[in-house]
Design a protein around this motif. Structure first.
Motif, mmCIF file in Angstrom:
data_model
loop_
_atom_site.group_PDB
_atom_site.id
_atom_site.type_symbol
_atom_site.label_atom_id
_atom_site.label_comp_id
_atom_site.label_asym_id
_atom_site.label_seq_id
_atom_site.Cartn_x
_atom_site.Cartn_y
_atom_site.Cartn_z
ATOM 1 N N SER A 122 0.798 -1.233 0.000
ATOM 2 C CA SER A 122 0.000 0.000 0.000
ATOM 3 C C SER A 122 0.828 1.280 0.000
ATOM 4 C CB SER A 122 -0.900 0.039 1.230
ATOM 5 O OG SER A 122 -1.666 -1.110 1.295
ATOM 6 N N ASP A 169 9.012 -8.331 -4.209
ATOM 7 C CA ASP A 169 7.883 -8.626 -3.324
ATOM 8 C C ASP A 169 7.602 -10.119 -3.431
ATOM 9 O OD1 ASP A 169 5.391 -6.608 -2.085
ATOM 10 O OD2 ASP A 169 5.086 -8.782 -2.155
ATOM 11 N N ARG A 215 2.386 -7.687 -7.079
ATOM 12 C CA ARG A 215 2.678 -6.377 -6.474
ATOM 13 C C ARG A 215 4.011 -5.813 -6.958
ATOM 14 N NH1 ARG A 215 0.502 -6.420 -0.291
ATOM 15 N NH2 ARG A 215 -1.564 -7.164 -0.806
ATOM 16 N N SER A 250 5.730 -4.428 9.191
ATOM 17 C CA SER A 250 6.644 -3.858 10.192
ATOM 18 C C SER A 250 7.478 -4.935 10.906
ATOM 19 C CB SER A 250 5.842 -3.083 11.229
ATOM 20 O OG SER A 250 5.093 -2.075 10.595
ATOM 21 N N LYS A 259 8.701 -7.535 9.947
ATOM 22 C CA LYS A 259 9.776 -8.150 9.157
ATOM 23 C C LYS A 259 10.932 -7.192 8.924
ATOM 24 C CE LYS A 259 6.785 -11.323 6.584
ATOM 25 N NZ LYS A 259 6.185 -11.588 5.254
ATOM 26 N N GLU A 264 11.023 1.854 6.392
ATOM 27 C CA GLU A 264 9.762 2.502 6.784
ATOM 28 C C GLU A 264 9.591 2.404 8.297
ATOM 29 O OE1 GLU A 264 7.348 4.328 6.356
ATOM 30 O OE2 GLU A 264 7.206 4.700 4.231
ATOM 31 N N GLN A 300 8.612 10.798 8.108
ATOM 32 C CA GLN A 300 8.504 11.922 7.181
ATOM 33 C C GLN A 300 7.741 13.108 7.743
ATOM 34 O OE1 GLN A 300 6.598 9.250 6.977
ATOM 35 N NE2 GLN A 300 4.554 9.765 6.277
ATOM 36 N N TRP A 308 -0.926 -9.210 8.395
ATOM 37 C CA TRP A 308 -0.043 -8.794 9.499
ATOM 38 C C TRP A 308 -0.656 -7.681 10.342
ATOM 39 C CZ3 TRP A 308 1.984 -3.782 9.734
ATOM 40 C CH2 TRP A 308 1.874 -3.011 8.565
ATOM 41 N N ARG A 309 -1.583 -6.940 9.754
ATOM 42 C CA ARG A 309 -2.140 -5.790 10.475
ATOM 43 C C ARG A 309 -2.965 -6.256 11.678
ATOM 44 N NH1 ARG A 309 -4.093 -2.554 5.121
ATOM 45 N NH2 ARG A 309 -2.016 -1.868 4.463
HETATM 46 N N1 LIG Z 1 5.479 6.424 6.632
HETATM 47 C C1 LIG Z 1 4.171 6.256 6.605
HETATM 48 O O1 LIG Z 1 3.396 7.211 6.727
HETATM 49 C C2 LIG Z 1 3.608 4.879 6.419
HETATM 50 C C3 LIG Z 1 2.275 4.730 6.005
HETATM 51 C C4 LIG Z 1 1.795 3.443 5.815
HETATM 52 C C5 LIG Z 1 2.601 2.332 6.049
HETATM 53 N N2 LIG Z 1 3.882 2.533 6.494
HETATM 54 C C6 LIG Z 1 4.751 1.375 6.806
HETATM 55 O O2 LIG Z 1 5.108 0.725 5.593
HETATM 56 C C7 LIG Z 1 5.213 -0.680 5.802
HETATM 57 C C8 LIG Z 1 4.336 -1.405 4.788
HETATM 58 O O3 LIG Z 1 2.991 -1.033 5.007
HETATM 59 P P1 LIG Z 1 1.878 -1.320 3.883
HETATM 60 O O4 LIG Z 1 0.639 -0.718 4.382
HETATM 61 O O5 LIG Z 1 2.413 -0.964 2.542
HETATM 62 O O6 LIG Z 1 1.758 -2.916 3.998
HETATM 63 P P2 LIG Z 1 1.286 -3.937 2.877
HETATM 64 O O7 LIG Z 1 0.912 -5.180 3.566
HETATM 65 O O8 LIG Z 1 0.318 -3.298 1.963
HETATM 66 O O9 LIG Z 1 2.645 -4.168 2.048
HETATM 67 C C9 LIG Z 1 3.716 -4.940 2.536
HETATM 68 C C10 LIG Z 1 4.315 -5.659 1.341
HETATM 69 O O10 LIG Z 1 5.508 -6.330 1.751
HETATM 70 C C11 LIG Z 1 5.545 -7.566 1.053
HETATM 71 N N3 LIG Z 1 6.459 -8.477 1.741
HETATM 72 C C12 LIG Z 1 6.287 -9.102 2.925
HETATM 73 N N4 LIG Z 1 7.369 -9.875 3.210
HETATM 74 C C13 LIG Z 1 8.228 -9.717 2.181
HETATM 75 C C14 LIG Z 1 9.519 -10.238 1.908
HETATM 76 N N5 LIG Z 1 10.125 -11.110 2.735
HETATM 77 N N6 LIG Z 1 10.121 -9.888 0.753
HETATM 78 C C15 LIG Z 1 9.513 -9.021 -0.109
HETATM 79 N N7 LIG Z 1 8.300 -8.491 0.118
HETATM 80 C C16 LIG Z 1 7.667 -8.834 1.241
HETATM 81 C C17 LIG Z 1 4.095 -8.030 1.061
HETATM 82 O O11 LIG Z 1 3.851 -9.040 0.094
HETATM 83 C C18 LIG Z 1 3.371 -6.737 0.775
HETATM 84 O O12 LIG Z 1 3.177 -6.522 -0.606
HETATM 85 C C19 LIG Z 1 4.798 -0.925 7.249
HETATM 86 O O13 LIG Z 1 5.930 -1.062 8.052
HETATM 87 C C20 LIG Z 1 4.033 0.323 7.635
HETATM 88 O O14 LIG Z 1 4.125 0.634 9.017
HETATM 89 C C21 LIG Z 1 4.394 3.768 6.656
#
Ligand SMILES: NC(=O)c1ccc[n+]([C@@H]2O[C@H](COP(=O)([O-])OP(=O)(O)OC[C@H]3O[C@@H](n4cnc5c(N)ncnc54)[C@H](O)[C@@H]3O)[C@@H](O)[C@H]2O)c1
Length: 360
Positions: A13, A36, A41, A83, A85, A103, A132, A175-176
């Motif tokens: 996301s 990914d 994705r 997170s 991982k 992140e 950020q 994971w959420r």
């Molecule tokens: N800075 C911000 O404002 C902000 C906002 C949202 C999310 N985040 C952080 O970003 C991170 C991801 O959040 P998200 O909402 O995109 O989650 P998400 O679940 O949508 O995406 C995570 C992705 O990681 C992939 N993944 C998992 N294990 C993997 C691996 N071993 N190798 C490769 N890919 C792998 C998953 O398949 C998935 O596509 C989290 O840590 C979240 O806290 C930060």
């Protein structure tokens, strides 16, 4: 100097913010590869980048980041996985000698955070973390006001996240809402605010006393609501209210700072509006000198872009990223102390003893 070769690990996301930030830093960064465990994705990340830039045919796609590390000669990776991982993925990258931008949250325990800081130093690579919100121009103006003493002696500060996250949000990624991969409402949705509170006030937290509840999400393992009182080293006070249980949509994301010579509240739904700017008795927004960036607050990718800019600058020169492992550690320690306090029903003092792995 040639462009830095970047690999992205995790294409879920949050990818849109990173794609925008990469586009804004195209002169310095070349996107070499994306990874990914979901091929769709990874392909989606590449396709979006290609569609927006017209460039990227040669971006390699991987499902195994270790394979990517072996094959590509990367200068840096951005880690955007679940997170829980971050620690393992970042450790592997650092041990391969690659600079890492992670992140938030950097990791879910202090043992993990300390280990990442240590191995980054041993391997002589840079470790940066995406907090950020520090680059939000309204927050930067507030920081400036505090640091130049215009609020006078500070009394207390309050940060509030009143959001809604529904079943659909939690269903989108397994994971959420889990203890071990998400860490709860403060670790996931509110860590930026916890970071801002301690960073803006520039003070060590000495004690926390907190309560937590799960009001509206029986299908998740963690709390959805936390209320915490904070005592800083100087005796200054703070308060954190973080919830994702608000009926029936996001209401507020704010931070308010009160001092002897002024009151400021940055609010809106996403820290995107000045609600109060009363400094020295003048209730006027003009008192706050805003850059052009303020006009682009809706596009918060400009804040991600600043995180990249800082990281690139450090990789091309010397020094430490503005938000390095030690900086990221501060909010994680506060959150772990809050979780501990709400489990014990007692105030908890910081620093946490023995590098507490987590509160259990
Ligand atoms: N800075 C911000 O404002 C902000 C906002 C949202 C999310 N985040 C952080 O970003 C991170 C991801 O959040 P998200 O909402 O995109 O989650 P998400 O679940 O949508 O995406 C995570 C992705 O990681 C992939 N993944 C998992 N294990 C993997 C691996 N071993 N190798 C490769 N890919 C792998 C998953 O398949 C998935 O596509 C989290 O840590 C979240 O806290 C930060």
């Amino acid at each position: 100097m040639s462009k830095l070769r970047l690999g992205v690990i995790g294409c879920g996301s949050i990818r849109g913010k990173h794609i925008q930030a990469l586009i804004l830093n195209r002169d310095e960064i070349s996107l070499a590869s994306v990874c990914d465990i979901s091929a769709e994705r990874a392909q989606g990340f590449k396709d979006s980048y290609l569609a927006l830039t017209g460039d990227g045919d040669n971006i390699s796609i991987y499902s195994d980041y270790r394979g990517m590390l072996k094959k590509e000669k990367l200068d840096m990776v951005s880690i955007l996985t679940d997170s829980g991982k971050h620690y393992t993925v970042a450790s592997d990258c650092i041990n391969c000698g690659v600079n890492v931008l992670v992140e938030k949250p950097l990791a879910l325990s202090l043992d993990e955070v300390d280990s990442l800081i240590r191995i980054a130093s041993v391997n002589k690579v840079k470790l940066g973390v995406v907090h950020q919100y520090r680059y939000n121009p309204l927050i930067a103006a507030l920081k400036n006001c505090i640091d130049t003493g215009r609020l006078g002696k500070l009394f207390y500060a309050v940060t509030t996240v009143r959001w809604n996250r529904n079943r659909e949000y939690y269903n989108k990624a397994k994971w959420r809402g889990t203890k071990h991969l998400d860490g709860g409402v403060l670790m996931n949705q509110c860590i930026q605010n916890v970071d801002l509170l301690q960073w803006l006030l520039g003070e060590r937290v000495a004690e926390v006393h907190a309560y937590k509840r799960n009001y509206a999400h029986p299908y998740i393992d963690t709390e959805d609501t936390v209320l915490a009182l904070i005592k800083f080293g100087s005796g200054m006070l703070g308060m954190i209210e973080g919830t994702v249980s608000i009926f029936s949509g996001n209401l507020e994301n704010s931070i308010a700072v009160f001092g002897e010579k002024g009151s400021i509240k940055i609010g809106g739904k996403a820290l995107n509006r000045i609600e109060v700017w009363n400094v020295g008795g003048k209730d006027r927004q003009a008192d706050c000198i805003l850059s052009n960036d303020a006009k682009n607050l809706g596009q918060s990718s400009c804040c991600h872009s600043h995180v990249y800019k800082d990281f690139i600058k450090i990789l091309k020169s010397q020094g430490e990223p503005a938000i390095n492992g030690e900086e990221a550690r501060k909010s994680i320690e506060i959150i772990l102390a809050i979780q501990q306090s709400s489990e014990l029903g007692l105030p908890v003092t910081l620093p946490l003893k023995g590098g507490n792995a987590n509160w259990e």
